[in-house]
Design a protein around this motif. Sequence first.
Motif, mmCIF file in Angstrom:
data_model
loop_
_atom_site.group_PDB
_atom_site.id
_atom_site.type_symbol
_atom_site.label_atom_id
_atom_site.label_comp_id
_atom_site.label_asym_id
_atom_site.label_seq_id
_atom_site.Cartn_x
_atom_site.Cartn_y
_atom_site.Cartn_z
ATOM 1 N N ARG A 129 0.835 -1.214 0.000
ATOM 2 C CA ARG A 129 0.000 0.000 0.000
ATOM 3 C C ARG A 129 0.863 1.256 0.000
ATOM 4 N N LEU A 130 1.961 1.210 0.724
ATOM 5 C CA LEU A 130 2.843 2.376 0.791
ATOM 6 C C LEU A 130 3.813 2.456 -0.386
ATOM 7 N N GLY A 131 3.941 1.364 -1.136
ATOM 8 C CA GLY A 131 4.914 1.338 -2.225
ATOM 9 C C GLY A 131 6.337 1.381 -1.717
ATOM 10 N N LEU A 132 6.551 0.815 -0.537
ATOM 11 C CA LEU A 132 7.862 0.814 0.100
ATOM 12 C C LEU A 132 8.410 -0.611 0.107
ATOM 13 N N PRO A 133 9.446 -0.907 -0.667
ATOM 14 C CA PRO A 133 9.989 -2.273 -0.686
ATOM 15 C C PRO A 133 10.496 -2.694 0.691
ATOM 16 N N VAL A 134 10.136 -3.914 1.087
ATOM 17 C CA VAL A 134 10.592 -4.497 2.343
ATOM 18 C C VAL A 134 11.318 -5.792 2.011
ATOM 19 N N VAL A 135 12.575 -5.909 2.477
ATOM 20 C CA VAL A 135 13.402 -7.074 2.207
ATOM 21 C C VAL A 135 13.748 -7.751 3.524
#
Length: 536
Positions: free
Chosen positions: A103-109
């Motif tokens: 939803r935030l368009g923030l990649p999480v690795v």
Amino acid sequence: MTAVTVGDLLADEALRDGEVIGGRAGIEAAVHHVTLVVTGAELDDAPYGTVAILDLGGAAGALRRQHLAEIVCRRLHGRAGRLLVVAGGTFAAALSTVRLADRLGLPVVVAPDAAPHALAARLLSVVHAPELALGRRLAEGAARLRTAGSLERVLSVLDAVLDARTSLATTDGTSLAGSRPRHPFAVPAGTPVPAVDRTGRVSTALCPVPHTEGGPRLWIVCQCERSGPLWRDTALGLLDMAAAYVGAWFATERLNAERDARIRGGLLNEILSLDGPPPPHVAGQAARLGWRLDGWHTGIHFALVGSVPPAPATVTPILSAGLTAHGIDVPLVERADGWSAWHTGERPPDAVASLVTTVCRALADYHATSNVPPIVAGTGHAAPGPDGLVTTLAEARRAALVAAATGRAGTVQRGDELGTKRMLLDWYGSSVVREEAERMLAPLLREGNEALLETVDCYLDSGCSSSEAAHRLGTHRNTVTRRVQRAETLLGVPLTDPDDRLALQLACRMWRLTRDASPAGRRAAPSGALPAQPEV
């Protein structure tokens, strides 16, 4: 160099084992800073474009880690952050975390095995000194390419350094070696130059391989789903270096193949010219090549259709691999007019028909390969000893000549079934008959009338059936009928007369066999055209 992106960091060796669990829409975002996070408060003064490395070492319990990751994700997004890397411990991402990242368009690795402090230092150096990172990767790749030693090893080095799928492909996209590309690509039009194409999340780097004049144009194709400007610059540099190694490897292989072909061809010519038992040096060379001169031999000869000898050297391994795949493990020797091969056994074969059937299947598979010239074959009688090898290869060569006269790729003619066709062998090679055929067909060979000649040739070979000829030519039967009538008028020869029909059919056959003898004829000839005939 432009700013480093999230994709560049994901392609870095430090994060290659990490799993992107969400937020892939932000992979193209530029990165300007890297910070280590323990509680989330560290992000209060984080600059624009920050990558956060969340150290899970001090957070005990799955729920605590989950809650902390979501808090950091929201705070990072509020500071226009670019990437969250969860490191330093096990982390089972909940569906809520994945949805939040998307939803935030923030990649999480998630990189549980990475050491947070070392990871932060590594990524910080990439972000603030991309030229240094580029030089380090190029130096690493160059060192590994110098010791590659083979085509497969060169491609595997590119796979490892670029975290990509690398293959050697033809201009039409056919993969010849390496990892087959997962995504479609198109080579650059015009002058072949290295280039990078971006389609969706996939970057495709392409680099032409140096080649000899007239040889096939080959490309190194490298595809990566985790990439950015730094990856693209690295790929262009490494592929340019690798192309030189691949070109040198191909040149070496070509020289070795040509040398081996000359050795095999020279030895076979010496065997075929023997008058009596083979001398020791010939028998020794044959043994070193794995050739049996004793036993019962069944000759096979392959001839090209639609092009002029010599046969392209690049075809030999393709043809050999196709024969081996069908259980025909035989010597394959390049000749002036094609290839000679022979099958050897302890006793006469029960039936040549089974060998012919297998050769037909092998040729069918061969012709299923793209960009290969059409081939026909002929087989000979089984015969014993060195003298028998000479006899069966000569018969197979004559049978291949008759097969080539049909103009149909994949045709296999048995030498013991030539029958009355044997009468035509000398006729095919006669210059006097060739000149007479040209004189007879001259009215149809003038500008604008070659289509009539092709129609008459197909009509006669179809048993004077307009329907069959129309089917083979891909036209209407009425068109065939009109063309035949027009040809009769120009030639002044009625096709109802058996003698005239036979003479015209033989002249058409000679025209078909020889029309590729000149460069102009080769350019104008359709796929069924045949070469000037070899000596039988």
